[in-house]
Design a protein around this motif. Structure first.
Motif, PDB file in Angstrom:
ATOM      1  N   THR A 188       0.850  -1.199   0.000  1.00 35.62           N
ATOM      2  CA  THR A 188       0.000   0.000   0.000  1.00 35.62           C
ATOM      3  C   THR A 188       0.880   1.243   0.000  1.00 35.62           C
ATOM      4  O   THR A 188       2.082   1.174   0.280  1.00 35.62           O
ATOM      5  N   HIS A 189       0.268   2.388  -0.284  1.00 37.79           N
ATOM      6  CA  HIS A 189       1.006   3.650  -0.232  1.00 37.79           C
ATOM      7  C   HIS A 189       1.497   3.912   1.186  1.00 37.79           C
ATOM      8  O   HIS A 189       2.601   4.431   1.391  1.00 37.79           O
ATOM      9  N   TYR A 190       0.684   3.536   2.156  1.00 41.08           N
ATOM     10  CA  TYR A 190       1.069   3.706   3.550  1.00 41.08           C
ATOM     11  C   TYR A 190       2.301   2.843   3.873  1.00 41.08           C
ATOM     12  O   TYR A 190       3.254   3.305   4.501  1.00 41.08           O
ATOM     13  N   GLY A 191       2.272   1.600   3.427  1.00 37.97           N
ATOM     14  CA  GLY A 191       3.400   0.710   3.674  1.00 37.97           C
ATOM     15  C   GLY A 191       4.676   1.230   3.044  1.00 37.97           C
ATOM     16  O   GLY A 191       5.752   1.188   3.662  1.00 37.97           O
ATOM     17  N   GLU A 192       4.568   1.739   1.822  1.00 41.35           N
ATOM     18  CA  GLU A 192       5.735   2.269   1.133  1.00 41.35           C
ATOM     19  C   GLU A 192       6.280   3.497   1.865  1.00 41.35           C
ATOM     20  O   GLU A 192       7.504   3.646   2.026  1.00 41.35           O
ATOM     21  N   ARG A 193       5.359   4.361   2.322  1.00 37.78           N
ATOM     22  CA  ARG A 193       5.783   5.555   3.043  1.00 37.78           C
ATOM     23  C   ARG A 193       6.486   5.216   4.354  1.00 37.78           C
ATOM     24  O   ARG A 193       7.497   5.806   4.713  1.00 37.78           O
ATOM     25  N   MET A 194       5.955   4.219   5.047  1.00 38.10           N
ATOM     26  CA  MET A 194       6.559   3.820   6.313  1.00 38.10           C
ATOM     27  C   MET A 194       7.918   3.157   6.107  1.00 38.10           C
ATOM     28  O   MET A 194       8.848   3.351   6.896  1.00 38.10           O
ATOM     29  N   ALA A 195       8.044   2.359   5.042  1.00 38.47           N
ATOM     30  CA  ALA A 195       9.334   1.731   4.744  1.00 38.47           C
ATOM     31  C   ALA A 195      10.382   2.799   4.450  1.00 38.47           C
ATOM     32  O   ALA A 195      11.537   2.702   4.895  1.00 38.47           O
ATOM     33  N   LEU A 196       9.978   3.822   3.708  1.00 40.49           N
ATOM     34  CA  LEU A 196      10.874   4.938   3.405  1.00 40.49           C
ATOM     35  C   LEU A 196      11.323   5.618   4.693  1.00 40.49           C
ATOM     36  O   LEU A 196      12.517   5.909   4.883  1.00 40.49           O
ATOM     37  N   GLU A 197      10.362   5.831   5.598  1.00 43.53           N
ATOM     38  CA  GLU A 197      10.678   6.504   6.861  1.00 43.53           C
ATOM     39  C   GLU A 197      11.568   5.640   7.749  1.00 43.53           C
ATOM     40  O   GLU A 197      12.520   6.134   8.367  1.00 43.53           O
ATOM     41  N   GLY A 199      16.473  -6.550  -0.729  1.00 42.47           N
ATOM     42  CA  GLY A 199      16.511  -7.206  -2.030  1.00 42.47           C
ATOM     43  C   GLY A 199      16.314  -6.315  -3.229  1.00 42.47           C
ATOM     44  O   GLY A 199      16.206  -6.804  -4.355  1.00 42.47           O
ATOM     45  N   MET A 200      16.217  -5.000  -3.013  1.00 38.56           N
ATOM     46  CA  MET A 200      16.078  -4.030  -4.098  1.00 38.56           C
ATOM     47  C   MET A 200      14.821  -4.272  -4.937  1.00 38.56           C
ATOM     48  O   MET A 200      14.736  -3.843  -6.088  1.00 38.56           O
ATOM     49  N   ALA A 201      13.853  -4.973  -4.352  1.00 37.86           N
ATOM     50  CA  ALA A 201      12.632  -5.318  -5.087  1.00 37.86           C
ATOM     51  C   ALA A 201      11.643  -4.152  -5.095  1.00 37.86           C
ATOM     52  O   ALA A 201      11.831  -3.146  -4.411  1.00 37.86           O
ATOM     53  N   ARG A 202      10.579  -4.312  -5.842  1.00 35.46           N
ATOM     54  CA  ARG A 202       9.503  -3.329  -5.833  1.00 35.46           C
ATOM     55  C   ARG A 202       8.876  -3.266  -4.441  1.00 35.46           C
ATOM     56  O   ARG A 202       8.948  -4.206  -3.674  1.00 35.46           O
ATOM     57  N   GLY A 203       8.230  -2.167  -4.140  1.00 33.27           N
ATOM     58  CA  GLY A 203       7.496  -2.070  -2.884  1.00 33.27           C
ATOM     59  C   GLY A 203       8.380  -1.769  -1.691  1.00 33.27           C
ATOM     60  O   GLY A 203       9.236  -0.888  -1.736  1.00 33.27           O
ATOM     61  N   ILE A 204       8.190  -2.531  -0.614  1.00 29.30           N
ATOM     62  CA  ILE A 204       8.841  -2.264   0.665  1.00 29.30           C
ATOM     63  C   ILE A 204      10.364  -2.275   0.565  1.00 29.30           C
ATOM     64  O   ILE A 204      11.043  -1.376   1.096  1.00 29.30           O
ATOM     65  N   ASP A 205      10.928  -3.266  -0.099  1.00 26.16           N
ATOM     66  CA  ASP A 205      12.387  -3.394  -0.167  1.00 26.16           C
ATOM     67  C   ASP A 205      13.036  -2.130  -0.729  1.00 26.16           C
ATOM     68  O   ASP A 205      13.910  -1.517  -0.103  1.00 26.16           O
ATOM     69  N   GLY A 206      12.607  -1.774  -1.918  1.00 26.83           N
ATOM     70  CA  GLY A 206      13.197  -0.620  -2.589  1.00 26.83           C
ATOM     71  C   GLY A 206      12.952   0.676  -1.840  1.00 26.83           C
ATOM     72  O   GLY A 206      13.825   1.547  -1.789  1.00 26.83           O
ATOM     73  N   ALA A 207      11.772   0.818  -1.238  1.00 29.47           N
ATOM     74  CA  ALA A 207      11.445   2.040  -0.496  1.00 29.47           C
ATOM     75  C   ALA A 207      12.365   2.194   0.714  1.00 29.47           C
ATOM     76  O   ALA A 207      12.848   3.288   1.007  1.00 29.47           O
TER      77      ALA A 207
END
Length: 212
Positions: free
Chosen positions: A121-130, A145-153
């Protein structure tokens, strides 16, 4: 070292078998030149594994592949090298060798893995970035793992904070996967981090490589 590179890249032999055989014969060069009958007498490999090793001896482009590593600035680090990460040696089945672009994680610096859903989710991505930013601000390296979503964020967050991050790939380090993360790939290297894999260069991102 070219024989060690050849030996590490043999498919059909797991890491533990490779390590055990090398510890008995001392070098990969000895493994390369050992006769089939003597290999059988050791009783370490199955018939199928012996045939996989014999088939590998017939490769004609080992020298060219080795030279390609140097051209692409890829380091080959087998398990017996002083460079091999100490913490990695302590897992149940450590990789026989690593292929590295850039730097290895500092063994004296704490590290955390940030991993999660690719279709987050956008929320998950934002939190991973933070999380990536906050951890990096406190001197913690981010490994993922440099993957899409949580990893990359998470890894992008670490870079945003001026921290260190390292990408572990399920393909060769000369391949950026997913392709849309080429910016992240290049930024990790530009900021002093590293791209690591236990898969030889040119290995495609096969699904079965990622869980390992």
């Amino acid at each position: 070292m070219i024989y060690e590179y050849w030996y590490a890249g043999i498919s059909g032999l797991n890491c533990m078998k490779k390590k055990k055989l090398r510890e008995i014969l001392k070098t990969a060069e000895m493994i390369y030149y050992i006769e089939e009958i003597k290999l059988t007498e050791l009783g370490i490999l199955t018939d199928r594994e012996i045939q996989a090793l014999i088939k590998a001896k017939k490769q004609q482009d080992i020298k060219e592949k080795w030279e390609m590593l140097e051209e692409k600035n890829i380091r080959f680090i087998p398990y017996f090298s002083e460079e091999y990460p100490v913490r990695l040696k302590n897992i149940p089945a450590p990789p026989y060798a690593l292929y590295v672009r850039g730097r290895l994680p500092d063994s004296d610096r704490p590290a955390a893995a940030l991993v999660g859903a690719r279709n987050c989710t956008h929320y998950g991505e934002r939190m991973a970035l933070e999380y990536g930013e906050k951890l990096a601000e406190n001197g913690i390296s981010i490994i993922s793992g440099m993957a899409r979503g949580i990893d990359g964020a998470g890894q992008r967050g670490a870079l945003n904070a001026g921290g260190m991050t390292y990408g572990i790939l399920g393909c060769g380090v000369d391949i950026c996967y997913p392709r849309e993360h080429i910016g992240l790939y290049t930024d990790i290297l530009a900021h002093g981090g590293g791209i690591l894999s236990e898969q030889p260069p040119k290995t495609k991102p096969f699904a079965w490589n990622f869980p390992r």
